[in-house]
Design an enzyme around this catalytic site. Structure first.
Site, PDB file in Angstrom:
ATOM      1  N   GLU A   8      -2.435  -3.935   5.280  1.00  0.00           N
ATOM      2  CA  GLU A   8      -3.179  -2.874   4.558  1.00  0.00           C
ATOM      3  C   GLU A   8      -3.325  -1.674   5.516  1.00  0.00           C
ATOM      4  OE1 GLU A   8      -7.380  -3.812   4.422  1.00  0.00           O
ATOM      5  OE2 GLU A   8      -7.659  -2.712   2.549  1.00  0.00           O
TER       6      GLU A   8
ATOM      7  N   ASN B 151      -6.387   2.985  -2.194  1.00  0.00           N
ATOM      8  CA  ASN B 151      -5.913   2.090  -1.140  1.00  0.00           C
ATOM      9  C   ASN B 151      -4.715   1.355  -1.758  1.00  0.00           C
ATOM     10  OD1 ASN B 151      -5.553   0.135   0.798  1.00  0.00           O
ATOM     11  ND2 ASN B 151      -7.726  -0.301   1.047  1.00  0.00           N
TER      12      ASN B 151
ATOM     13  N   LYS C  39      -5.429  -0.983  -4.849  1.00  0.00           N
ATOM     14  CA  LYS C  39      -6.443  -2.034  -4.644  1.00  0.00           C
ATOM     15  C   LYS C  39      -7.572  -1.977  -5.672  1.00  0.00           C
ATOM     16  CE  LYS C  39      -9.299  -3.779  -0.763  1.00  0.00           C
ATOM     17  NZ  LYS C  39      -9.550  -3.528   0.673  1.00  0.00           N
TER      18      LYS C  39
ATOM     19  N   GLU D 195     -15.141   1.789   1.907  1.00  0.00           N
ATOM     20  CA  GLU D 195     -14.009   1.868   0.971  1.00  0.00           C
ATOM     21  C   GLU D 195     -14.424   2.444  -0.379  1.00  0.00           C
ATOM     22  OE1 GLU D 195     -10.843  -1.119   0.795  1.00  0.00           O
ATOM     23  OE2 GLU D 195     -12.000  -2.189   2.300  1.00  0.00           O
TER      24      GLU D 195
ATOM     25  N   CYS E 276      -5.974  -7.033   0.821  1.00  0.00           N
ATOM     26  CA  CYS E 276      -7.139  -7.503   1.568  1.00  0.00           C
ATOM     27  C   CYS E 276      -8.181  -8.229   0.720  1.00  0.00           C
ATOM     28  CB  CYS E 276      -7.762  -6.355   2.350  1.00  0.00           C
ATOM     29  SG  CYS E 276      -8.904  -6.998   3.607  1.00  0.00           S
TER      30      CYS E 276
ATOM     31  N   ASN F 290      -7.289  -5.917   6.620  1.00  0.00           N
ATOM     32  CA  ASN F 290      -8.042  -5.466   7.806  1.00  0.00           C
ATOM     33  C   ASN F 290      -9.385  -6.158   7.683  1.00  0.00           C
ATOM     34  OD1 ASN F 290      -6.946  -2.794   9.368  1.00  0.00           O
ATOM     35  ND2 ASN F 290      -6.221  -2.841   7.254  1.00  0.00           N
TER      36      ASN F 290
HETATM   37  N1  CDT Z   1     -10.348  -4.285   4.000  1.00  0.00           N
HETATM   38  C1  CDT Z   1     -11.046  -5.236   3.349  1.00  0.00           C
HETATM   39  O1  CDT Z   1     -10.943  -5.389   2.145  1.00  0.00           O
HETATM   40  N2  CDT Z   1     -11.862  -5.986   4.115  1.00  0.00           N
HETATM   41  C2  CDT Z   1     -12.723  -6.966   3.567  1.00  0.00           C
HETATM   42  C3  CDT Z   1     -13.946  -7.107   4.378  1.00  0.00           C
HETATM   43  C4  CDT Z   1     -15.003  -7.823   3.656  1.00  0.00           C
HETATM   44  S1  CDT Z   1     -15.792  -8.938   4.670  1.00  0.00           S
HETATM   45  C5  CDT Z   1     -16.103 -10.265   3.633  1.00  0.00           C
HETATM   46  C6  CDT Z   1     -12.060  -8.345   3.450  1.00  0.00           C
HETATM   47  O2  CDT Z   1     -12.188  -8.969   2.397  1.00  0.00           O
HETATM   48  O3  CDT Z   1     -11.460  -8.834   4.407  1.00  0.00           O
END
Ligand code: CDT
Length: 308
Positions: A52, A112, A129, A148, A174, A199
């Site tokens: 991502e 995204n 996304k 985000e 993600c 990420n």
């Molecule tokens: N980038 C992204 O979507 N990160 C989220 C962080 C949330 S922490 C539960 C993820 O789901 O990894």
């Protein structure tokens, strides 16, 4: 004997990236991606999955006050002047790839996004996304942010499925990987491979009790999605300490059995390459998760009835 034209095996690579500093020039980052693409091609890979937001640091981790700085993280065109060299390399190497990036559309909408680029260097599919985590506003006490919801709109393209070679690919990004619907909708659409980048911070400030489980829950989500929907999942991290935020690695290729076939060993730039058998999807979908024979959506609504 000539090559087996009926074989449905492929070689795939999760192309994990280490951190991308905010000070990195786009050309430097692109060089890292091209190096991974070349390495994957040497290993015989046909499909490379980048993380991502693979062209920039994960800027939702902080409040960007300067508008020019914020705009510098988005791509107006893909390919564009800063990314053309990656597309040229794909064409030369005859390798397809999935690239996560921040998208700014002609009418100034921000998403995204992930793009699937074929071995001719053409974008053949895009996904924006849907499950955006985090907040619109700064969380004052948090050691880092996830903004985000401030920097992106919810994706408006749905979970599409793209024919590619002799299979079908679905994309996710993600946080989508934690939601059962992602895989189920893609599986119903016929996807045999789900490609996703992430990420993921090693800690969750608003749920510290999950910190010790972050690597487990990363793999759990993808393994469950793969098994319950009989699909291959290729999950690729942007890992390591990026602008002060520690991110997990664990990039992996996961089989329809739910098994992890290959996994990253480092938190840096690393290729996780393995052969996958698409007929495993067919076998699991025929013998266990045969949706037509066993799935019963018409019975899923709960009807309150007194127990006699
Ligand atoms: N980038 C992204 O979507 N990160 C989220 C962080 C949330 S922490 C539960 C993820 O789901 O990894």
């Amino acid at each position: 004997m000539g090559p087996d034209m009926t074989s449905r095996t492929l070689i795939v690579s999760a192309a994990q990236l280490g951190p991308i500093p905010a000070s990195a020039r786009r050309a430097e980052t692109l060089e890292r991606l091209i190096k991974l693409l070349e390495g994957a091609a040497k290993e015989g890979t046909q499909l490379v999955v980048f993380p991502e937001a693979a062209l920039t640091p994960f800027f939702p981790h902080w409040l960007v006050r300067d508008e020019d700085e914020l705009h510098s993280y988005y791509e107006k065109d893909l390919p564009g002047p800063d990314t053309q060299a990656l597309f040229d390399a794909a064409l030369e190497l005859q390798v397809s790839f999935v690239l996560g990036y921040a998208e700014r559309t002609e009418d100034e909408r921000l998403f995204n996004t992930a793009a699937l680029v074929d071995e001719h260097g053409k974008v053949i599919h895009r996904y924006r996304k849907i499950h955006l985590p985090g907040f619109q506003t700064v969380q004052e006490k948090a050691p880092f942010q996830n903004l985000e919801k401030r920097y992106f709109e919810v994706g408006d393209l749905g979970f599409g499925v793209q024919p590619w070679r002799n299979t079908k690919i679905g994309l996710a990004i993600c946080n989508d990987r934690r939601w059962a619907e992602t895989y189920r909708v893609l599986a119903i659409g016929g996807a045999e491979i789900v490609c996703l980048g992430y990420n993921t911070p090693a800690s969750t400030p608003h749920l510290p009790e999950s910190d010790a489980l972050v690597n487990f829950q990363n793999h759990l989500s993808m393994q469950a999605g793969a098994y319950q929907n009989s699909m291959w999942v290729i999950g690729t991290a942007k890992a390591g300490t990026e602008e002060g935020v520690n991110q997990i690695g664990g990039s992996a290729v996961i089989a329809p059995s739910g098994e992890i076939l290959a996994v990253a060993k480092t938190l840096g730039d690393e290729l996780v390459t393995t052969e996958i058998d698409l007929d495993m999807v067919t076998r699991y979908r025929r013998e266990i998760f045969n949706f037509a024979q066993h799935r019963r959506p018409e019975h899923y609504r709960s009807i309150a009835r007194p127990l006699s």
